[in-house]
Design a protein around this motif. Structure first.
Motif, PDB file in Angstrom:
ATOM      1  N   PRO A  52     -24.870  19.540   1.109  1.00  0.00           N
ATOM      2  CA  PRO A  52     -26.318  19.266   1.154  1.00  0.00           C
ATOM      3  C   PRO A  52     -26.891  19.185   2.570  1.00  0.00           C
ATOM      4  N   MET A  53     -26.059  18.914   3.554  1.00  0.00           N
ATOM      5  CA  MET A  53     -26.546  18.815   4.930  1.00  0.00           C
ATOM      6  C   MET A  53     -26.629  20.176   5.620  1.00  0.00           C
ATOM      7  N   GLY A  54     -26.233  21.248   4.917  1.00  0.00           N
ATOM      8  CA  GLY A  54     -26.346  22.591   5.471  1.00  0.00           C
ATOM      9  C   GLY A  54     -25.064  23.144   6.037  1.00  0.00           C
ATOM     10  N   GLY A  55     -23.992  22.351   6.079  1.00  0.00           N
ATOM     11  CA  GLY A  55     -22.703  22.847   6.540  1.00  0.00           C
ATOM     12  C   GLY A  55     -22.045  23.663   5.450  1.00  0.00           C
ATOM     13  N   ILE A  56     -21.090  24.473   5.855  1.00  0.00           N
ATOM     14  CA  ILE A  56     -20.375  25.285   4.864  1.00  0.00           C
ATOM     15  C   ILE A  56     -18.877  25.163   5.100  1.00  0.00           C
ATOM     16  N   GLU A  57     -18.154  24.966   4.039  1.00  0.00           N
ATOM     17  CA  GLU A  57     -16.712  24.782   4.082  1.00  0.00           C
ATOM     18  C   GLU A  57     -16.035  26.150   4.007  1.00  0.00           C
ATOM     19  N   VAL A  58     -15.092  26.392   4.930  1.00  0.00           N
ATOM     20  CA  VAL A  58     -14.389  27.665   5.011  1.00  0.00           C
ATOM     21  C   VAL A  58     -12.901  27.404   4.794  1.00  0.00           C
ATOM     22  N   ASN A  59     -12.265  28.205   3.930  1.00  0.00           N
ATOM     23  CA  ASN A  59     -10.841  28.077   3.645  1.00  0.00           C
ATOM     24  C   ASN A  59     -10.160  29.411   3.880  1.00  0.00           C
ATOM     25  N   GLY A 111     -26.567  23.985  12.318  1.00  0.00           N
ATOM     26  CA  GLY A 111     -27.499  23.358  13.252  1.00  0.00           C
ATOM     27  C   GLY A 111     -26.944  23.265  14.666  1.00  0.00           C
ATOM     28  N   ASN A 112     -25.666  22.965  14.785  1.00  0.00           N
ATOM     29  CA  ASN A 112     -25.020  22.860  16.096  1.00  0.00           C
ATOM     30  C   ASN A 112     -24.240  24.121  16.454  1.00  0.00           C
ATOM     31  N   ASP A 113     -24.134  25.064  15.517  1.00  0.00           N
ATOM     32  CA  ASP A 113     -23.380  26.304  15.690  1.00  0.00           C
ATOM     33  C   ASP A 113     -21.943  26.025  16.120  1.00  0.00           C
ATOM     34  N   LYS A 114     -21.307  25.062  15.430  1.00  0.00           N
ATOM     35  CA  LYS A 114     -19.938  24.658  15.757  1.00  0.00           C
ATOM     36  C   LYS A 114     -19.136  24.381  14.502  1.00  0.00           C
ATOM     37  N   ILE A 115     -17.836  24.442  14.660  1.00  0.00           N
ATOM     38  CA  ILE A 115     -16.922  23.973  13.631  1.00  0.00           C
ATOM     39  C   ILE A 115     -16.778  22.475  13.900  1.00  0.00           C
ATOM     40  N   ILE A 116     -17.194  21.636  12.940  1.00  0.00           N
ATOM     41  CA  ILE A 116     -17.231  20.195  13.216  1.00  0.00           C
ATOM     42  C   ILE A 116     -16.027  19.444  12.679  1.00  0.00           C
ATOM     43  N   SER A 117     -15.372  19.984  11.690  1.00  0.00           N
ATOM     44  CA  SER A 117     -14.195  19.339  11.129  1.00  0.00           C
ATOM     45  C   SER A 117     -13.251  20.458  10.723  1.00  0.00           C
ATOM     46  N   PHE A 118     -11.959  20.296  10.995  1.00  0.00           N
ATOM     47  CA  PHE A 118     -11.063  21.413  10.739  1.00  0.00           C
ATOM     48  C   PHE A 118      -9.617  20.957  10.592  1.00  0.00           C
ATOM     49  N   THR A 119      -8.833  21.803   9.951  1.00  0.00           N
ATOM     50  CA  THR A 119      -7.387  21.679   9.868  1.00  0.00           C
ATOM     51  C   THR A 119      -6.841  23.092  10.035  1.00  0.00           C
ATOM     52  N   VAL A 120      -5.972  23.277  11.026  1.00  0.00           N
ATOM     53  CA  VAL A 120      -5.388  24.588  11.281  1.00  0.00           C
ATOM     54  C   VAL A 120      -3.887  24.405  11.434  1.00  0.00           C
ATOM     55  N   ASP A 121      -3.129  25.110  10.620  1.00  0.00           N
ATOM     56  CA  ASP A 121      -1.670  25.016  10.658  1.00  0.00           C
ATOM     57  C   ASP A 121      -1.132  26.041  11.657  1.00  0.00           C
ATOM     58  N   ALA A 122      -1.354  25.765  12.952  1.00  0.00           N
ATOM     59  CA  ALA A 122      -0.907  26.646  14.030  1.00  0.00           C
ATOM     60  C   ALA A 122      -0.715  25.813  15.289  1.00  0.00           C
TER      61      ALA A 122
END
Length: 120
Positions: free
Chosen positions: A71-78, A96-107
């Motif tokens: 609802p805040m306009g962010g989009i979840e990417v998997n 809005g900030n043009d950033k990845i704000i929360s993430f998990t990367v297995d690398a």
């Protein structure tokens, strides 16, 4: 006779108005879906930039088509890395900030990006 004509005319007008409203609603939903798809494409691009900048040994990034717009306009990417479905990635792109704000990367992170995220 006049009553029948008035009733039929009224029913025809109500039917036409209903069809028009349904068409307008369908167009609105279509436009919203197109915006979501456009946002998802942008989110995938920014997630790719983020991963390639901050992590090493990335040869391929595959994204799943299951995304969710919050609802805040962010989009979840998997997705997953290098064709290995066990090396999962997940992130939330904030338009809005043009950033990845929360993430998990297995690398493995690049040495210069371990203490703080590198700009992407």
């Amino acid at each position: 006779m006049k009553k029948a004509i008035i009733i039929l005319t009224t029913l025809a007008l109500i039917t036409l108005a209903g069809l028009y409203m349904k068409e307008q609603h369908d167009r609105k939903i279509e436009a919203q879906e197109a915006k979501k798809e456009e946002l998802y494409t942008l989110a995938k691009k920014r997630m790719t930039d983020f991963i390639e900048t901050n992590y090493k040994d990335i040869e391929q990034i595959d994204y799943t088509n299951d995304y969710e717009v919050n609802p805040m306009g962010g989009i979840e990417v998997n997705g997953y890395l290098n064709g290995n479905k066990k090396k999962e990635i997940w992130g939330i792109y904030d338009k809005g900030n043009d950033k990845i704000i929360s993430f998990t990367v297995d690398a493995t992170e690049k040495p210069e990006c371990e203490d703080k995220l590198c700009e992407y």
